[in-house]
Scaffold this motif. Structure first.
Motif, PDB file in Angstrom:
ATOM      1  N   SER A 252       0.824  -1.209   0.000  1.00 23.88           N
ATOM      2  CA  SER A 252       0.000   0.000   0.000  1.00 23.88           C
ATOM      3  C   SER A 252       0.858   1.259   0.000  1.00 23.88           C
ATOM      4  CB  SER A 252      -0.925   0.005   1.224  1.00 23.88           C
ATOM      5  OG  SER A 252      -1.850  -1.054   1.154  1.00 23.88           O
ATOM      6  N   VAL A 253       1.939   1.249   0.790  1.00 25.33           N
ATOM      7  CA  VAL A 253       2.843   2.395   0.821  1.00 25.33           C
ATOM      8  C   VAL A 253       3.490   2.579  -0.547  1.00 25.33           C
ATOM      9  CG1 VAL A 253       4.983   3.305   1.791  1.00 25.33           C
ATOM     10  CG2 VAL A 253       3.302   2.223   3.293  1.00 25.33           C
ATOM     11  N   ASP A 254       3.910   1.473  -1.149  1.00 19.49           N
ATOM     12  CA  ASP A 254       4.548   1.545  -2.464  1.00 19.49           C
ATOM     13  C   ASP A 254       3.591   2.129  -3.494  1.00 19.49           C
ATOM     14  OD1 ASP A 254       6.824   0.657  -4.319  1.00 19.49           O
ATOM     15  OD2 ASP A 254       5.089  -0.349  -5.216  1.00 19.49           O
ATOM     16  N   ARG A 255       2.337   1.703  -3.426  1.00 21.96           N
ATOM     17  CA  ARG A 255       1.349   2.215  -4.384  1.00 21.96           C
ATOM     18  C   ARG A 255       1.055   3.692  -4.140  1.00 21.96           C
ATOM     19  NH1 ARG A 255      -2.747  -2.986  -4.151  1.00 21.96           N
ATOM     20  NH2 ARG A 255      -1.735  -4.225  -5.793  1.00 21.96           N
ATOM     21  N   ALA A 256       0.993   4.087  -2.870  1.00 25.80           N
ATOM     22  CA  ALA A 256       0.729   5.490  -2.565  1.00 25.80           C
ATOM     23  C   ALA A 256       1.851   6.375  -3.108  1.00 25.80           C
ATOM     24  CB  ALA A 256       0.582   5.676  -1.056  1.00 25.80           C
ATOM     25  N   VAL A 257       3.092   5.929  -2.937  1.00 26.67           N
ATOM     26  CA  VAL A 257       4.226   6.682  -3.478  1.00 26.67           C
ATOM     27  C   VAL A 257       4.143   6.719  -4.998  1.00 26.67           C
ATOM     28  CG1 VAL A 257       6.738   6.723  -3.728  1.00 26.67           C
ATOM     29  CG2 VAL A 257       5.717   6.198  -1.504  1.00 26.67           C
ATOM     30  N   SER A 258       3.730   5.602  -5.601  1.00 22.48           N
ATOM     31  CA  SER A 258       3.589   5.559  -7.059  1.00 22.48           C
ATOM     32  C   SER A 258       2.545   6.546  -7.546  1.00 22.48           C
ATOM     33  CB  SER A 258       3.214   4.143  -7.511  1.00 22.48           C
ATOM     34  OG  SER A 258       4.255   3.233  -7.227  1.00 22.48           O
ATOM     35  N   VAL A 259       1.466   6.715  -6.769  1.00 23.33           N
ATOM     36  CA  VAL A 259       0.437   7.696  -7.133  1.00 23.33           C
ATOM     37  C   VAL A 259       1.046   9.094  -7.178  1.00 23.33           C
ATOM     38  CG1 VAL A 259      -1.677   8.839  -6.375  1.00 23.33           C
ATOM     39  CG2 VAL A 259      -1.510   6.353  -6.257  1.00 23.33           C
TER      40      VAL A 259
END
Length: 265
Positions: free
Chosen positions: A21-28
């Protein structure tokens, strides 16, 4: 889209899910930085996730001020929270660089040790130091965390904190370092009021016997106190009757660094 792409190493555990989830948030955030703005469908497509997942991520980031939504077009862009975080890091880097010539000039002028400190929760941390000709055997204060109530720089920070935050600090036990350390909130409040009135704070053997110091506030472009410049030395050179003069010169140097940080424009 029928399913979400698995990332390498995913095993379904809570820890793995949280990291994902953290990785995806950073990707956003990276997607929005790259495109300027994007809709939920575009973001979901780049992430390889369902629109509902992208929407949840955007909701969390929006709640923290890291993204904002353009209501009329349903697009998202980076929010003011990103600027706040970037600005905090930039200020620390910038003030270290801009402080070098100011602190060195003051150290050369007074012959004493000059430190530049920033506030770090309940302590002042010295991020740069310049030594004058009379301070060749002085201590190295660089990187040291020093107590707010027993140092000149610390008093500067306390004096300019919001009242509620300052009172929170004063409500804690004030550790005694020497017989001259101020350990009562009432007496310390008086010192802080004087520091605001005069434009500089002082200490006389409150942290270490034989050590005296003066310090003045450095402000950012909006007037917030972001650092303190201090001059320290032995009490036989930094006598009590000299502190007003030294405080004034330190305040002048702090005003110059404040100007370099955009204050007054």
């Amino acid at each position: 889209m029928t399913g979400e792409r698995k990332q390498p190493g995913e095993n379904g555990s809570g820890t793995s899910s949280g990291v994902r989830s953290v990785d995806r948030a950073v990707s956003v955030l990276e997607i929005l930085a790259r495109h300027g703005e994007a809709g939920v469908t575009e973001i979901a497509g780049e992430l390889g996730v369902h629109k509902s997942t992208a929407f949840r991520l955007l909701g969390v980031l929006e709640n923290r001020g890291l993204v904002s939504q353009t209501k009329d077009r349903g697009k998202y862009h980076l929010g003011a929270g990103v600027l706040r975080l970037a600005g905090a890091a930039a200020v620390r880097l910038d003030i270290s660089q801009e402080g070098v010539p100011v602190c060195r000039e003051l150290a050369d002028e007074l012959g004493e040790t000059v430190n530049l400190a920033v506030l770090d929760d309940d302590a002042a941390v010295n991020i740069m130091q310049a030594r004058g000709t009379a301070s060749v055997t002085a201590q190295n204060w660089l990187g040291r965390r020093t107590p707010l109530h027993a140092t000149a720089g610390g008093k500067v920070f306390l004096a300019h904190l919001p009242p509620a935050v300052r009172e929170g600090h004063l409500a804690r036990p004030l550790r005694r370092f020497t017989k001259r350390t101020i350990t009562t909130a009432r007496e310390l409040r008086g010192e802080l009021e004087t520091a605001v009135e005069h434009g500089y704070a002082t200490t006389l053997e409150e942290l270490e016997l034989g050590l005296a110091a003066v310090a003045a506030p450095v402000r950012s472009h909006d007037g917030t106190v972001i650092a303190a410049i201090s001059v320290s030395g032995p009490v036989y050179r930094l006598r009590a009757d000299r502190l007003p003069e030294l405080g004034g010169r330190t305040a002048t140097a702090a005003a110059e660094l404040s100007r370099r940080m955009g204050y007054g424009f």
